[in-house]
Motif scaffolding. Sequence first.
Motif, PDB file in Angstrom:
ATOM      1  N   LEU A 106      45.815  64.863  21.692  1.00 43.26           N
ATOM      2  CA  LEU A 106      46.536  63.639  22.076  1.00 43.26           C
ATOM      3  C   LEU A 106      45.510  62.556  22.378  1.00 43.26           C
ATOM      4  CD1 LEU A 106      49.242  62.208  23.026  1.00 43.26           C
ATOM      5  CD2 LEU A 106      48.660  63.022  25.314  1.00 43.26           C
ATOM      6  N   THR A 107      45.621  61.430  21.715  1.00 43.91           N
ATOM      7  CA  THR A 107      44.717  60.333  22.040  1.00 43.91           C
ATOM      8  C   THR A 107      45.508  59.107  22.501  1.00 43.91           C
ATOM      9  OG1 THR A 107      42.936  58.909  21.263  1.00 43.91           O
ATOM     10  CG2 THR A 107      44.471  59.648  19.592  1.00 43.91           C
ATOM     11  N   PRO A 108      45.376  58.764  23.776  1.00 42.54           N
ATOM     12  CA  PRO A 108      46.065  57.576  24.272  1.00 42.54           C
ATOM     13  C   PRO A 108      45.378  56.310  23.759  1.00 42.54           C
ATOM     14  CG  PRO A 108      45.321  58.999  26.078  1.00 42.54           C
ATOM     15  CD  PRO A 108      44.626  59.433  24.846  1.00 42.54           C
ATOM     16  N   THR A 109      46.154  55.284  23.500  1.00 40.62           N
ATOM     17  CA  THR A 109      45.571  54.002  23.086  1.00 40.62           C
ATOM     18  C   THR A 109      46.243  52.881  23.862  1.00 40.62           C
ATOM     19  OG1 THR A 109      47.185  53.850  21.321  1.00 40.62           O
ATOM     20  CG2 THR A 109      45.013  54.670  20.716  1.00 40.62           C
ATOM     21  N   TYR A 110      45.534  51.775  23.881  1.00 41.16           N
ATOM     22  CA  TYR A 110      46.059  50.577  24.546  1.00 41.16           C
ATOM     23  C   TYR A 110      45.898  49.457  23.539  1.00 41.16           C
ATOM     24  CZ  TYR A 110      45.961  46.610  27.864  1.00 41.16           C
ATOM     25  OH  TYR A 110      46.195  45.437  28.537  1.00 41.16           O
ATOM     26  N   GLY A 111      46.980  48.843  23.209  1.00 40.31           N
ATOM     27  CA  GLY A 111      46.834  47.791  22.217  1.00 40.31           C
ATOM     28  C   GLY A 111      48.045  46.902  22.176  1.00 40.31           C
ATOM     29  N   ASN A 112      47.908  45.841  21.462  1.00 38.53           N
ATOM     30  CA  ASN A 112      49.046  44.964  21.248  1.00 38.53           C
ATOM     31  C   ASN A 112      48.767  44.085  20.041  1.00 38.53           C
ATOM     32  OD1 ASN A 112      47.449  42.756  22.117  1.00 38.53           O
ATOM     33  ND2 ASN A 112      47.969  43.209  24.241  1.00 38.53           N
ATOM     34  N   THR A 113      49.758  43.272  19.762  1.00 37.96           N
ATOM     35  CA  THR A 113      49.693  42.448  18.573  1.00 37.96           C
ATOM     36  C   THR A 113      48.486  41.515  18.589  1.00 37.96           C
ATOM     37  OG1 THR A 113      52.059  42.586  18.401  1.00 37.96           O
ATOM     38  CG2 THR A 113      51.036  40.749  17.267  1.00 37.96           C
ATOM     39  N   LEU A 114      48.097  41.064  19.772  1.00 37.91           N
ATOM     40  CA  LEU A 114      46.998  40.103  19.853  1.00 37.91           C
ATOM     41  C   LEU A 114      45.635  40.767  19.751  1.00 37.91           C
ATOM     42  CD1 LEU A 114      48.216  37.741  22.706  1.00 37.91           C
ATOM     43  CD2 LEU A 114      48.557  37.523  20.260  1.00 37.91           C
ATOM     44  N   MET A 115      45.501  41.934  20.386  1.00 42.27           N
ATOM     45  CA  MET A 115      44.173  42.503  20.515  1.00 42.27           C
ATOM     46  C   MET A 115      43.772  43.378  19.341  1.00 42.27           C
ATOM     47  SD  MET A 115      42.690  44.996  23.467  1.00 42.27           S
ATOM     48  CE  MET A 115      44.056  46.089  23.399  1.00 42.27           C
ATOM     49  N   GLY A 116      44.707  44.165  18.859  1.00 39.36           N
ATOM     50  CA  GLY A 116      44.307  45.254  18.003  1.00 39.36           C
ATOM     51  C   GLY A 116      44.438  46.511  18.822  1.00 39.36           C
ATOM     52  N   LEU A 117      43.483  47.369  18.716  1.00 37.84           N
ATOM     53  CA  LEU A 117      43.651  48.666  19.345  1.00 37.84           C
ATOM     54  C   LEU A 117      42.422  49.024  20.168  1.00 37.84           C
ATOM     55  CD1 LEU A 117      45.982  50.612  19.026  1.00 37.84           C
ATOM     56  CD2 LEU A 117      44.725  51.709  17.188  1.00 37.84           C
ATOM     57  N   ASP A 171      37.645  65.312  34.039  1.00 41.06           N
ATOM     58  CA  ASP A 171      37.568  63.920  34.480  1.00 41.06           C
ATOM     59  C   ASP A 171      38.883  63.473  35.118  1.00 41.06           C
ATOM     60  OD1 ASP A 171      36.143  61.622  34.826  1.00 41.06           O
ATOM     61  OD2 ASP A 171      36.526  60.804  32.829  1.00 41.06           O
ATOM     62  N   GLY A 172      39.705  64.431  35.512  1.00 43.05           N
ATOM     63  CA  GLY A 172      40.979  64.100  36.172  1.00 43.05           C
ATOM     64  C   GLY A 172      41.943  63.371  35.247  1.00 43.05           C
ATOM     65  N   TYR A 173      41.801  63.605  33.961  1.00 39.88           N
ATOM     66  CA  TYR A 173      42.670  62.971  32.938  1.00 39.88           C
ATOM     67  C   TYR A 173      42.631  61.444  33.034  1.00 39.88           C
ATOM     68  CZ  TYR A 173      44.411  67.627  31.961  1.00 39.88           C
ATOM     69  OH  TYR A 173      44.498  68.957  31.606  1.00 39.88           O
ATOM     70  N   LYS A 174      41.507  60.958  33.523  1.00 39.79           N
ATOM     71  CA  LYS A 174      41.362  59.501  33.633  1.00 39.79           C
ATOM     72  C   LYS A 174      41.315  58.890  32.235  1.00 39.79           C
ATOM     73  CE  LYS A 174      38.150  56.188  35.659  1.00 39.79           C
ATOM     74  NZ  LYS A 174      36.943  56.091  36.480  1.00 39.79           N
ATOM     75  N   ILE A 175      42.020  57.780  32.075  1.00 37.21           N
ATOM     76  CA  ILE A 175      42.064  57.137  30.762  1.00 37.21           C
ATOM     77  C   ILE A 175      41.333  55.806  30.840  1.00 37.21           C
ATOM     78  CG2 ILE A 175      43.563  56.250  28.966  1.00 37.21           C
ATOM     79  CD1 ILE A 175      45.733  58.102  30.196  1.00 37.21           C
ATOM     80  N   THR A 176      40.250  55.715  30.085  1.00 37.19           N
ATOM     81  CA  THR A 176      39.462  54.484  30.054  1.00 37.19           C
ATOM     82  C   THR A 176      39.478  53.936  28.637  1.00 37.19           C
ATOM     83  OG1 THR A 176      38.038  55.412  31.759  1.00 37.19           O
ATOM     84  CG2 THR A 176      37.206  53.494  30.586  1.00 37.19           C
ATOM     85  N   PHE A 208      48.623  60.287  18.070  1.00 39.39           N
ATOM     86  CA  PHE A 208      48.043  59.042  18.578  1.00 39.39           C
ATOM     87  C   PHE A 208      49.208  58.322  19.240  1.00 39.39           C
ATOM     88  CE2 PHE A 208      47.969  54.928  15.847  1.00 39.39           C
ATOM     89  CZ  PHE A 208      47.811  54.081  16.931  1.00 39.39           C
ATOM     90  N   ALA A 209      49.067  58.082  20.552  1.00 46.98           N
ATOM     91  CA  ALA A 209      50.210  57.558  21.302  1.00 46.98           C
ATOM     92  C   ALA A 209      49.831  56.264  22.000  1.00 46.98           C
ATOM     93  CB  ALA A 209      50.672  58.588  22.324  1.00 46.98           C
ATOM     94  N   GLY A 210      50.792  55.426  22.170  1.00 47.42           N
ATOM     95  CA  GLY A 210      50.564  54.150  22.851  1.00 47.42           C
ATOM     96  C   GLY A 210      51.859  53.386  22.918  1.00 47.42           C
ATOM     97  N   GLY A 211      51.742  52.134  23.220  1.00 41.36           N
ATOM     98  CA  GLY A 211      52.937  51.289  23.261  1.00 41.36           C
ATOM     99  C   GLY A 211      53.398  51.019  24.666  1.00 41.36           C
ATOM    100  N   THR A 212      53.274  51.992  25.542  1.00 45.65           N
ATOM    101  CA  THR A 212      53.623  51.756  26.949  1.00 45.65           C
ATOM    102  C   THR A 212      52.559  52.402  27.822  1.00 45.65           C
ATOM    103  OG1 THR A 212      54.978  53.724  26.975  1.00 45.65           O
ATOM    104  CG2 THR A 212      56.109  51.664  26.548  1.00 45.65           C
ATOM    105  N   GLU A 213      52.727  52.210  29.091  1.00 45.10           N
ATOM    106  CA  GLU A 213      51.751  52.650  30.083  1.00 45.10           C
ATOM    107  C   GLU A 213      51.499  54.170  29.997  1.00 45.10           C
ATOM    108  OE1 GLU A 213      51.503  52.620  34.947  1.00 45.10           O
ATOM    109  OE2 GLU A 213      53.286  51.926  33.921  1.00 45.10           O
ATOM    110  N   PHE A 214      50.231  54.527  29.985  1.00 43.18           N
ATOM    111  CA  PHE A 214      49.813  55.927  29.993  1.00 43.18           C
ATOM    112  C   PHE A 214      49.187  56.232  31.340  1.00 43.18           C
ATOM    113  CE2 PHE A 214      49.832  57.208  25.523  1.00 43.18           C
ATOM    114  CZ  PHE A 214      49.926  58.576  25.667  1.00 43.18           C
TER     115      PHE A 214
END
Lengths: 479, 377
Positions: free
Chosen positions: B269-280, B290-295, B244-250
Amino acid sequence: MAVLNIPILRWGQPYTSLETDAVKHFLTGETLAKVSQANTGLLSRDMRLAPRARQALTAIPIAEIIGLMKKAADLYFSASLPLGDGEQSPDDFARQQSASTGLPEHMAKANMKKNHFVLSNMDKILDALTRGLPLDILTRGYGVESRGVTVSYQAQAPVLGLVLPSNSPGVHTLWLPVIPMQIGLLLKPGPQEPWTPYRMAAAFLQAGVPKEAMAIYPGLGDLGAEVVRLSNRTMIFGGTATVERYRGDPRVQVHGPGFSKILLGDDVVDEWEKYVNVMADSVFLNSGRGCINCSGIWASRHTREIAQALAERLGPVEPKPPEDPTASLAAFTVPGAAKAIWSSIEAGLSQAGVEHMTAKFGARLVEKEHCGYVRPVVIHCDSPEATLANTEFMFPFVSVVHCPQNEMLKRIGPTLVGSGITNDPVFQRQLMDATHIDRLNLGPVPTIQLDWLQPHEGNIVEFLYRPRAFQSKTEKLAL
Amino acid sequence: MNPGAVEHSTNMADGDFSLKAQEAKAKLDAHVREVVQWHFSPETGCPFWLDFASKLGWDPRREIHSFEDLKKFPPFEDDWLRGGPLRRWLPKGLAGKPIYVFETGGTTGVPKSRLAVEDFRIDYEMFSETLPDAYFPKGANWLMLGPSGPRRLRLAVEHLCQHRGGICFCVDLDPRWVIKLIKQGNMDGLEKYKAHVIEQAITILGAGHDIRCMFTTPKLLEALAEELEKRGTNVKAAGITGIFAGGTEFTPQYTRFAIEELLGECVYLTPTYGNTLMGLACSKPVSAADGYKITYFAPQPRAVIEVVSFDDADQLVGYGETGRVRLTTLTRETFIPGFLERDEGEREPPYEKYPWDGVSGVRPFRKIAAQTTVGVY
């Protein structure tokens, strides 16, 4: 013209990235090509294959590679070559390079001639750069010179990394001798100038250079930093900040601003009119874009008259369409660049003792929808104190600086090309001894005049090969 | 209208989906009402919002009935989150509970901070439900290879691991130090620090702890895989099956590269987008087709992501169009309406699993990116 899709070249293997960068026409904004962008991990991973480049090249005698270079020269100059999912004729190349870099087409063609000349004369150039070394010594690593002395040269890296500029297509001659020295090429093209690296690679490959010897990784700044990190030898082009960043790093050869100058000795300065052509050519040719273009003319008297004469010569020059064979000014294709440069000059003009000599020939800044031009600027400085007295811009810009001869060498600062016009043996000696002048021309030699048999800003042979002690007692050497 | 859900569902043939989207929207509106009641009630609210409401001239508890009504609040200023006293954010309803403080950024100046009691656990337990057990086996041990310190990531990942029955090993990376090294141009120092971090990770992975899963950042994953290969092995051979990866731009290209060349098909591999305010925010499964598109989709109703116009933050952009990411946090611990993130991306339509708007192509907001050092760890 159809939009070309240009892949990454991973040691000869094309790879289409999911990320592309559009290369656009500087006047129309039309997309000329979509260039695949490499991620840093891709490069890092592929560096495992770098040793193959040298292995493949050392399998071919250098004399034979020199033959391939001559063949590549003709292909590059005259043939239609594959480019991405299309093809490119020599005329297409000149048009495309002009369209994305802002350089007039005839200058792009002139650069093609330069590259063709260098590739065609590789034998003479290598002979000059190696100071007559038998070239098989570079392959074997050791050998005996004609004077009977054993010498050893050790390759310092299997490949040379190059972080190339967008705005100066003239620099490519510097890396052309690398393949015949049996070192691979890892090229990171400038975003607006993918044309030369790809066309040269196509010409090399078609001529018979092993595909394992060449890689092209387009990308942004982080990729350039990765090239430097991963290569034991890198040639990088950039501004003063880049020069400072890598200063003293033996793995990196930095090509930055040249601050090239003409110094007029007291013995000849009263005859300054004789040298106006040399001065004007040094400032103006190739749109003043090169590091070898003159940005400072220093003399102890007549400086205002010299500045006036240059202003009258250069001041009226105006931008023309890139396809016009008389166009002499290159455009700044990065949005806002021309305006920023002109603002910087305007700020310098406010200092005491600084006079804008081209002011009466009309506004210097010319802004278009997608680009900008700065028309030639001649400045007169009462003393070397002014900021503009030692500044370089990538267009025809020169400061004529009033300075006593006995202070000149103390004040000029680092100078890539110094043309010292003097017959005074004492001043000539001082010029010879000035370690902050890299290329020295004695006499009325334009700063932009190149001798291909002379090294430029550091000898590429010494950068890539280390001369070292070598002794052997074995009966049979494996090499 | 809720970020897209109902609006978009009219274009979908599937009636069930439309119903799901409507239910999600109703759930969000109910959640908004509940959270606003909580934060603006004198019995349960926090000093900051109670004081804020006293100057508004209107009562949020009476005026806010739906997510859209949150626009009545003035724009949330991120400087409100900087500095103390932190307890101004503590709802009275949570008084006496143990409190954590988590910080963002902080390379220069006072960092933004958020207090937390249980949110990080709830967020990561929800996220846990999205992880495939085949690659993230229950009971497996984890390696947390990334920023800890004042960030919530360490505790959150550790809780995720514990929630799934495992033990979490940790290797720290201090991103504030990394950014400093980059700004100094100290690339040698940066390399040494990275090597120091990776060395610790490889030691832990090879120490017989049966680690199968990990959290890491894209750059550290790359560095780890590179170093393992130099040592004649690889991520899969080191025992890892789920990352599970995240923290910077994917980016899609990075994801493709990681899947095709660093990991192979046996490692998930699961990309994530998160931060202290939002959660995950979770991503829709990433595929070559799908062209490795990350939504990404926010954990609605606890947080909502919108993609809004660069010129008018109250205006959603159209599907597929680019805008700035706007985040609304709606939990009992934290209420942050309409926070403009430092990211931009393309607005994406809802899909079955997440019947509300998503965002793809997340990258640093162009106006801020030029001045910020990002994507460094």
